[in-house]
Design an enzyme around this catalytic site. Structure first.
Site, PDB file in Angstrom:
ATOM      1  N   SER A  55     -15.832 -13.716  -5.230  1.00 11.24           N
ATOM      2  CA  SER A  55     -15.901 -14.565  -4.050  1.00 11.24           C
ATOM      3  C   SER A  55     -16.248 -13.733  -2.815  1.00 11.24           C
ATOM      4  O   SER A  55     -17.262 -13.051  -2.799  1.00 11.24           O
ATOM      5  CB  SER A  55     -14.577 -15.310  -3.899  1.00 11.24           C
ATOM      6  OG  SER A  55     -14.691 -16.395  -3.024  1.00 11.24           O
TER       7      SER A  55
ATOM      8  N   ASP B 159     -20.017 -24.087  -9.102  1.00 13.02           N
ATOM      9  CA  ASP B 159     -18.968 -23.424  -8.335  1.00 13.02           C
ATOM     10  C   ASP B 159     -18.816 -24.142  -6.999  1.00 13.02           C
ATOM     11  O   ASP B 159     -19.780 -24.273  -6.246  1.00 13.02           O
ATOM     12  CB  ASP B 159     -19.363 -21.961  -8.105  1.00 13.02           C
ATOM     13  CG  ASP B 159     -18.246 -21.118  -7.505  1.00 13.02           C
ATOM     14  OD1 ASP B 159     -17.553 -21.625  -6.595  1.00 13.02           O
ATOM     15  OD2 ASP B 159     -18.089 -19.968  -7.919  1.00 13.02           O
TER      16      ASP B 159
ATOM     17  N   HIS C 197     -14.642 -21.808  -9.947  1.00  6.49           N
ATOM     18  CA  HIS C 197     -15.015 -20.740  -9.011  1.00  6.49           C
ATOM     19  C   HIS C 197     -14.944 -19.391  -9.711  1.00  6.49           C
ATOM     20  O   HIS C 197     -13.882 -18.995 -10.195  1.00  6.49           O
ATOM     21  CB  HIS C 197     -14.058 -20.786  -7.824  1.00  6.49           C
ATOM     22  CG  HIS C 197     -14.358 -19.780  -6.761  1.00  6.49           C
ATOM     23  ND1 HIS C 197     -15.633 -19.447  -6.374  1.00  6.49           N
ATOM     24  CD2 HIS C 197     -13.530 -19.007  -6.005  1.00  6.49           C
ATOM     25  CE1 HIS C 197     -15.586 -18.542  -5.420  1.00  6.49           C
ATOM     26  NE2 HIS C 197     -14.322 -18.247  -5.187  1.00  6.49           N
TER      27      HIS C 197
END
Length: 538
Positions: free
Chosen positions: A252, A479, A507
């Protein structure tokens, strides 16, 4: 999936990101269809093509920084079996580094941990592998101790010493502070979908109080928690560990941090895995609007699954009808908050945060169905629990530092998406087009940096990292927080970027159930051979 991994997953990263609540705003999923944007190769998107390039730093370490690079780490027990901890000192301001680590008035103390070498074994063959769970604001130490050291495949753990360092302002590394726990409770309840000017003014005032709290409680550190500074800190740590190159896995926002490191130090970049990638070339408004579409994609996936089951609290009709029912539920809670098994009630903002929390991981869908069913019956407890999990609010009412560090980094890394209420209000229709379910809230959430007390030091930029070893970029097609097109964008910018696509939900992709992804990533980390660019896993 463990709770720790779920927390790591929901800290969606971005140069201005985050998602669900008042604090965050961030990554997106293309057009909301869940389909890849353009070609699945690394050249699939031209977004941010006009952004200036990030220039690498000199290969020669400046003399003023040499005392930091020459530090000797003193390792000690962490209080957890199998780990040892140390402290690293870095300049508060790299432009004014002071006289070195002993000049405490001019430096920041960073906490780090690593997997402890087994008795009788020397330095692992691969040296160190740094990990970062994202955020910004996620604790790398907590992720290392609670997730990575347990979940990473044995061949990776045997090849490396796993290392986690909390970035400046995060976790144990001189954390940014903003509000007390009761103040945070009040802050998370503020209506983030204002219906009139009075409510919009109340939201703006809440952002202002939050920002002022950060200024008062964090002082001069608040102006020095940027991603570029954190990336420079990682290079100091690399040197202190005795590694010629940095090997790294970032998820991320951790991809933004890792890509920044590669851009500044391409000659020192080793095996880098950037999973759930962000595109650093996009401005804050686009980042927020695209993430809005990403969460719409995730909701549609959830809704398709839900309406096919007899106990779906959103009905058994179409996905569109499920969205209308959810909006009607939010509107009802806005009018009359739900009771819970505590003294707190569930407001619309908390209910929305609870739903968004479940969008990060398809494994949370059953819990969301149950929470929505309870909510429709007047019990807001399960949704409040999901919201608390997102905010990292403990059973004792305490909050972690994550929700403070997140906007502190985001608001420093790029100019704000909106400068005032009028700009946010004008943008609402475009956000609602991206997501009929979440658009209004995401548009107003993007106003959070407008009141920030420190001017941004960063801007959107492209990262080429010319001369770096192959860099593996991983993107998931549905995602919600870091849309697939962002992985395409980043891989296309990087001179040595290789794109690995996972066609699925949730994710990030590594260690989330795909043997194909796990083999490709682990093989690259151990053997140094990345998969062919454009490889797709299902």
């Amino acid at each position: 999936m463990s709770q720790t991994h779920a927390r790591r997953a929901r800290r969606a990263g971005a140069a201005v990101l985050a998602a669900a609540a008042l604090l965050l705003a961030g990554c997106s999923g293309g057009d909301g269809s869940g389909k890849p944007s353009g070609d699945s190769s690394k050249g699939g998107t031209q977004a941010g093509a006009d952004a200036p390039p990030l220039q690498p730093l000199s290969e020669r370490t400046p003399a003023a920084l040499r005392p930091y690079y020459d530090q000797k780490l003193s390792w000690r027990s962490c209080g957890m079996e199998g780990f040892e901890c140390a402290t690293l000192r870095v300049p508060l301001d790299y432009g004014k580094p002071g006289k070195g680590p002993r000049d405490t008035a001019h430096n920041v103390k960073l906490a780090l941990a690593r997997t402890k070498p087994q008795a009788g074994q020397g330095r692992p063959e691969g040296g160190s592998l740094h990990v970062n769970p994202g955020g910004p604001g996620g604790s790398a130490i907590a992720y290392l101790q609670q997730q990575a050291a347990l979940a990473y495949p044995p061949r990776v753990r045997e090849h490396y010493s796993l290392v986690g360092m909390d970035p400046r302002g995060v976790g144990r590394s001189e954390p940014v502070e903003c509000l007390g726990d009761r103040q945070m409770d009040a802050y998370t309840r503020v209506d983030q979908t204002p219906d009139d000017k009075k409510e919009a003014g109340a939201l703006s005032a809440a952002y202002g109080r939050f920002a002022e709290g950060c200024r008062k409680r964090s002082g001069k550190l608040l102006g020095h928690v940027s991603t570029a500074e954190a990336a420079r800190d990682m290079d100091v740590l690399r040197a202190a560990l005795g590694d010629k190159k940095l090997n790294y896995v970032g998820a991320s926002y951790g991809t933004y941090l890792g890509a920044t490191y590669a851009g500044l130090f391409p000659h020192r970049s080793g095996r880098l895995v950037l999973d759930g990638a962000m595109d650093p070339s996009l401005d804050a408004r686009r980042v927020n609007r695209e993430q809005t579409a990403g969460f719409e994609t995730a909701f549609k996936a959830f809704a398709r699954d839900c309406v096919g089951q007899s106990d779906c609290p959103l009905g058994t009709g179409s996905v569109r009808e499920a969205g209308r029912r959810l909006n009607a539920f939010f509107a009802k809670v806005d009018r009359e908050p739900l009771k819970t098994d505590s003294s707190r009630t569930l407001t619309e903002s908390l209910a929305t945060t609870g739903v968004i929390r479940a969008m990060y991981d398809e494994g949370s869908w059953p819990a969301l169905r149950q929470a929505l069913a309870a909510g429709r019956k007047g019990d807001g407890t399960p949704l409040l629990e999901l919201s608390d999990d997102y905010y990292e609010r403990g059973p004792d009412g305490s909050y972690s530092n994550t929700m403070f560090a997140n906007p502190a980094v985001n608001c420093l890394d790029a100019p704000p998406a909106f400068d005032d209420e009028a700009e946010a209000r004008e943008a609402v229709p475009s956000f609602e087009k991206a997501s009929p379910v979440f658009g209004r809230g995401f548009a107003w959430a993007a106003l959070n940096c407008a009141s920030w007390p420190v001017d941004p030091t960063g801007e959107p930029h492209r990262i080429a990292a010319k001369g770096a070893d192959p860099i593996l970029v991983v993107g998931t097609t549905r995602d919600p927080a870091t849309p697939y097109r962002w992985a395409q964008g980043l891989a296309g910018q990087l001179s040595s970027g290789r794109l690995l696509t996972y066609k699925g939900d949730g994710h990030t992709a590594y260690l989330r159930g795909s043997d194909c992804v796990d083999r490709a990533v682990s093989g690259y980390l151990v053997q140094g051979k990345p998969p062919k660019d454009g490889t797709t896993c299902r």
